[in-house]
Design a protein around this motif. Structure first.
Motif, PDB file in Angstrom:
ATOM      1  N   ASP A   1      -1.035   6.696   1.469  1.00  0.00           N
ATOM      2  CA  ASP A   1      -2.432   7.153   1.578  1.00  0.00           C
ATOM      3  C   ASP A   1      -3.410   5.975   1.669  1.00  0.00           C
ATOM      4  O   ASP A   1      -4.630   6.162   1.692  1.00  0.00           O
ATOM      5  CB  ASP A   1      -2.806   8.062   0.395  1.00  0.00           C
ATOM      6  CG  ASP A   1      -2.767   7.324  -0.948  1.00  0.00           C
ATOM      7  OD1 ASP A   1      -2.590   6.076  -0.953  1.00  0.00           O
ATOM      8  OD2 ASP A   1      -2.920   7.978  -1.989  1.00  0.00           O
ATOM      9  N   GLY A   2      -2.876   4.751   1.725  1.00  0.00           N
ATOM     10  CA  GLY A   2      -3.729   3.573   1.894  1.00  0.00           C
ATOM     11  C   GLY A   2      -4.180   2.924   0.596  1.00  0.00           C
ATOM     12  O   GLY A   2      -4.820   1.874   0.616  1.00  0.00           O
ATOM     13  N   SER A   3      -3.855   3.538  -0.549  1.00  0.00           N
ATOM     14  CA  SER A   3      -4.246   2.926  -1.826  1.00  0.00           C
ATOM     15  C   SER A   3      -3.268   1.800  -2.172  1.00  0.00           C
ATOM     16  O   SER A   3      -2.078   1.898  -1.899  1.00  0.00           O
ATOM     17  CB  SER A   3      -4.246   3.990  -2.935  1.00  0.00           C
ATOM     18  OG  SER A   3      -2.944   4.557  -3.034  1.00  0.00           O
ATOM     19  N   PRO A   4      -3.797   0.706  -2.772  1.00  0.00           N
ATOM     20  CA  PRO A   4      -2.897  -0.414  -3.094  1.00  0.00           C
ATOM     21  C   PRO A   4      -1.925  -0.076  -4.233  1.00  0.00           C
ATOM     22  O   PRO A   4      -2.262   0.706  -5.131  1.00  0.00           O
ATOM     23  CB  PRO A   4      -3.853  -1.539  -3.505  1.00  0.00           C
ATOM     24  CG  PRO A   4      -5.190  -0.942  -3.671  1.00  0.00           C
ATOM     25  CD  PRO A   4      -5.192   0.439  -3.084  1.00  0.00           C
ATOM     26  N   LYS A   5      -0.716  -0.643  -4.165  1.00  0.00           N
ATOM     27  CA  LYS A   5       0.254  -0.471  -5.249  1.00  0.00           C
ATOM     28  C   LYS A   5      -0.027  -1.561  -6.292  1.00  0.00           C
ATOM     29  O   LYS A   5       0.187  -2.743  -6.032  1.00  0.00           O
ATOM     30  CB  LYS A   5       1.681  -0.613  -4.718  1.00  0.00           C
ATOM     31  CG  LYS A   5       2.060   0.469  -3.708  1.00  0.00           C
ATOM     32  CD  LYS A   5       3.486   0.293  -3.197  1.00  0.00           C
ATOM     33  CE  LYS A   5       3.824   1.401  -2.206  1.00  0.00           C
ATOM     34  NZ  LYS A   5       5.182   1.281  -1.625  1.00  0.00           N
ATOM     35  N   ALA A   6      -0.501  -1.126  -7.448  1.00  0.00           N
ATOM     36  CA  ALA A   6      -1.001  -2.071  -8.453  1.00  0.00           C
ATOM     37  C   ALA A   6       0.067  -3.049  -8.943  1.00  0.00           C
ATOM     38  O   ALA A   6      -0.237  -4.191  -9.280  1.00  0.00           O
ATOM     39  CB  ALA A   6      -1.573  -1.306  -9.635  1.00  0.00           C
TER      40      ALA A   6
ATOM     41  N   ASN B   1      -0.686  -7.913  -4.911  1.00  0.00           N
ATOM     42  CA  ASN B   1      -1.929  -7.205  -5.233  1.00  0.00           C
ATOM     43  C   ASN B   1      -2.499  -7.594  -6.588  1.00  0.00           C
ATOM     44  O   ASN B   1      -3.564  -7.123  -6.972  1.00  0.00           O
ATOM     45  CB  ASN B   1      -1.688  -5.683  -5.224  1.00  0.00           C
ATOM     46  CG  ASN B   1      -1.444  -5.165  -3.815  1.00  0.00           C
ATOM     47  OD1 ASN B   1      -1.867  -5.781  -2.846  1.00  0.00           O
ATOM     48  ND2 ASN B   1      -0.752  -4.042  -3.714  1.00  0.00           N
TER      49      ASN B   1
ATOM     50  N   TYR C   1       0.822  -1.218   0.000  1.00  0.00           N
ATOM     51  CA  TYR C   1       0.000   0.000   0.000  1.00  0.00           C
ATOM     52  C   TYR C   1       0.851   1.261   0.000  1.00  0.00           C
ATOM     53  O   TYR C   1       1.924   1.304   0.600  1.00  0.00           O
ATOM     54  CB  TYR C   1      -0.912   0.019   1.238  1.00  0.00           C
ATOM     55  CG  TYR C   1      -1.874  -1.133   1.300  1.00  0.00           C
ATOM     56  CD1 TYR C   1      -3.078  -1.102   0.596  1.00  0.00           C
ATOM     57  CD2 TYR C   1      -1.561  -2.275   2.048  1.00  0.00           C
ATOM     58  CE1 TYR C   1      -3.955  -2.181   0.644  1.00  0.00           C
ATOM     59  CE2 TYR C   1      -2.432  -3.356   2.090  1.00  0.00           C
ATOM     60  CZ  TYR C   1      -3.634  -3.300   1.389  1.00  0.00           C
ATOM     61  OH  TYR C   1      -4.496  -4.362   1.433  1.00  0.00           O
ATOM     62  N   ASN C   2       0.344   2.302  -0.665  1.00  0.00           N
ATOM     63  CA  ASN C   2       0.961   3.626  -0.580  1.00  0.00           C
ATOM     64  C   ASN C   2       0.653   4.224   0.786  1.00  0.00           C
ATOM     65  O   ASN C   2      -0.214   3.722   1.506  1.00  0.00           O
ATOM     66  CB  ASN C   2       0.398   4.539  -1.690  1.00  0.00           C
ATOM     67  CG  ASN C   2       0.790   4.026  -3.059  1.00  0.00           C
ATOM     68  OD1 ASN C   2       1.961   3.812  -3.334  1.00  0.00           O
ATOM     69  ND2 ASN C   2      -0.207   3.796  -3.912  1.00  0.00           N
TER      70      ASN C   2
END
Lengths: 466, 199
Positions: free
Chosen positions: B53-58, B63, B50-51
């Motif tokens: 900011d909580g968004s997943p790292k594609a 992931n 995750y970044n």
């Protein structure tokens, strides 16, 4: 068949050998702290077991503790909960407990030796990989996982295959400004972080004979960083002198009996090791790391090696440098820093503070540097004050904090902010180890002090008065 | 804590061809504040998944939907180095993995895995590369890990390699037993030994 020091201590603790399996190893001393013990106690309870030898277990709070305002309730509810669980579990099972505010409180690997719990020829475990510190006394000491913590609580044994033996010799005399920390970082840089995996190390040779007990603790502490289970040094007069008279050390007749045994703890002349390496003290200079594992270290005057020379794959090496925001070929000297951390079970003892003060005395902390000076225990704090080091620290613009693991693993509030660069006397420079996005350069207290007053990576030899 | 028995496992695998993956990456220290074993799967490789900011790292393999549900992770050399935290092995198990394959494991991590029902399978560097190549070429590549016969096999080609595990640990994994079960059975022997210790 001649025996090594390691053989003598290990074999004396084998309850039984399991066929094509591990040895059942009896444990003399078990340290516990708040992070790796709560789930072990839950396991104990769910199986209906109890703590079988509570007098052999010692609890201290360190990983989560704040290093300011320890007299106030701990703010972080999760940390407070862990500290509370440790206290409750200790009370429930009759285990001695040195919690926050207790005069004996401090980092587990600092308070064990200073209270005479750590003894030659003992087996010592704790749910913490730097348990190898206690090997400085000729004990077999190593880190274990939580399942094993539960094993020791409920049976006083663990099941371990006997590791292979590796002797590391460092002969000759160390140069000015070269500390035990530099010796350890040098060895790790030569062996890599996996070079001693599967081995238990014995440190031997002139350099370790000459070294103080605190220096030996620093070296043994870092054994795990070369992949070893642990490391040890044969006990000698220095060892016995250090232990004698400490609160929980044997007294009177028990002392004499112990001494008789301890004097047999050495490697016999023709004993064989599974592997052996030898280094020359004169090749070692003050060290600094530049990457994201403790094996990525160089002399402070050197430049970052090229990926072709790296022993890990080029891809991993480049990833590591990218995280650090460094380039191959960069000089380390002169890199501007943001933080300095003096402390941890590696370098949080009185000699480390003396070394730090030897450089900062009569100088001033650089304005661009935030410094955290964290003693390893309350006893270290008392020594600092007795010796007047607190005045030197204060006059140079530094502040002394209260004891704990602190920024070494940043489980409390002492986190290096993202992107910031810290010269740290701790033991790990992994990605995010000192806080998400933080960048760590591992070094000795002398390098940390020199860098703190100059505001950039500095060779301490340029500031040492002969 | 009881864990699943391990016998023969055939599964696709997550590839993680990075060397010296330390346990601070597997489970960062800030997630070690629990007093119970919960939530460790969610924070498995937290800062790599995750970044901030909580968004997943594609682009991080764990992931990628294509590998979802795999029970095996193939990791780079010196997997699990650093801190002895067993939480790392818990997070492997709680994420749904039952086996980690690598050309080299850190010592304490390997031990912790064996104590919590995760099989660490050490293969040669050559075979590890073969596995990585096969997975990269086809994410649906299946790997068969056979504990009774101590072999790991690329199902599509039949290429196989033996792996080592001592008889004692093997029996434990096959039956879902652990060391405490064993030790509690020899309590009297331990008590007799304890009485002989000088300190």
């Amino acid at each position: 068949m001649a025996n090594t020091l390691f053989d003598k201590v290990w074999d004396a603790h084998v309850v039984r050998k399991v066929k094509d399996g591990p040895d059942v190893l009896f444990i003399d001393r078990h340290f516990i702290h708040e992070v790796t013990s709560p789930v072990a106690f839950l396991g104990l309870e769910s199986r209906g077991n109890s703590v079988v030898y509570p007098e052999k277990t010692f609890a201290t709070a360190d990983h989560n503790t704040p290093t300011i305002n320890q007299h106030l309730p701990v703010e972080d509810p999760l940390s407070a909960n862990q500290l509370n669980a440790l206290e409750e579990n200790a009370k429930k099972y009759g285990i001695s407990h040195w919690g926050l505010g207790d005069k004996n409180n401090g980092i587990v690997h600092v308070v064990g030796p200073e209270n005479g719990i750590t003894l030659p020829g003992a087996t010592i475990v704790c749910g913490d990989s730097h348990t190898s510190t206690h090997g400085a006394f000729g004990a077999i000491a190593f880190g274990i996982g939580t399942s094993e913590v539960e094993m020791v609580l409920s049976t006083q044994c663990i099941m371990q295959p006997k590791p292979k033996s590796l002797r590391i010799n460092v002969n000759g005399k160390l140069g000015v400004g070269v500390t035990p920390k530099d010796v350890a970082l040098y060895i790790i840089s030569k062996l890599s972080t996996s070079g001693a995996t599967g081995y238990f190390v014995e440190y031997a040779g002139d350099v370790f004979k000459e070294m103080s007990m605190e220096g030996r603790m620093t070296v043994c502490n870092l054994s795990i960083e070369m992949g070893a289970r642990g490391g040890m040094i044969a006990p000698d007069e220095k060892t016995f002198h250090y232990i004698k008279g400490r609160a929980l050390a044997p007294k009177g007749e028990a002392w004499d009996k112990a001494m008789n045994y301890w004097q047999t703890l050495y490697t016999e002349d023709n004993a064989e090791f599974d592997a052996e390496v030898t280094f020359d003290a004169s090749d070692i200079e003050p060290m600094i790391t530049y990457g994201t594992n403790p094996g990525m270290g160089i002399g402070v005057t050197k430049s970052i090696p090229n990926s072709d020379d790296a022993d890990s794959g080029a891809k991993s090496y480049k990833k590591s440098l990218a995280y650090m925001n460094f380039d191959e070929g960069d000089a380390m000297l002169g890199k501007e820093i943001d933080f300095v951390f003096l402390g941890s079970c590696t370098n949080g003892r009185i000699e480390d503070f003396r070394a730090f003060c030897s450089i900062v005395e009569g100088r001033k902390k650089a304005n661009n540097v935030t410094a955290w000076l964290v003693p390893g225990s309350h006893k270290v704090v008392d020594q600092i004050k007795e010796e007047g080091l607190d005045k030197i620290i204060e006059n140079a613009g530094f502040v002394l904090r209260e004891p704990g693991c602190s920024a070494c693993l940043a489980m409390n509030d002492d986190k290096i902010p993202s992107g910031k660069l810290s010269v740290s006397t701790s033991n790990r420079n992994f990605e995010g180890r000192q806080g998400p996005g933080s960048r760590t350069l591992l070094a000795s207290p002398l390098v940390a002090a020199a860098s703190a007053v100059q505001g950039k990576v500095t060779d301490p030899r340029t500031l040492l008065t002969a | 804590m009881a864990y699943d028995k391990f016998n023969v496992l055939t599964s696709t695998a997550y590839p993680l061809p990075i060397e010296n993956v330390d346990t601070d990456q597997i489970i960062p220290a800030r997630f070690l504040k629990a007093t119970e074993r919960v939530g460790f799967g969610d924070n498995f490789f937290r800062d790599w998944r995750y970044n901030q900011d909580g968004s997943p790292k594609a682009d991080f393999p764990l992931n990628k939907e294509i590998y979802a549900g795999s029970k095996i992770l193939v990791g780079g050399k010196n997997f699990g180095s650093g801190s002895s935290r067993e939480h790392a092995a818990w997070s492997v198990y709680d994420f749904g993995l039952r086996c980690v394959i690598s050309s080299f494991f850190a010592d304490i991590f390997r031990n912790n895995c064996l104590n919590v029902g995760v099989l660490p399978v050490q293969v040669t560097g050559v075979f590890a590369d073969k596995l990585f190549d096969a997975i990269m070429a086809d994410p649906k590549t299946e790997i068969k890990v056979d504990l009774p016969n101590q072999t790991v096999t690329l199902v599509a080609t039949g290429e196989s390699e033996p792996f080592e595990i001592n008889t004692y640990k093997k029996d434990n994994m096959l039956n879902g037993f652990d060391d405490i079960d064993y030790l509690k059975n020899i309590e009297d022997e331990i008590a007799a030994f304890a009485a002989t210790r000088p300190f």
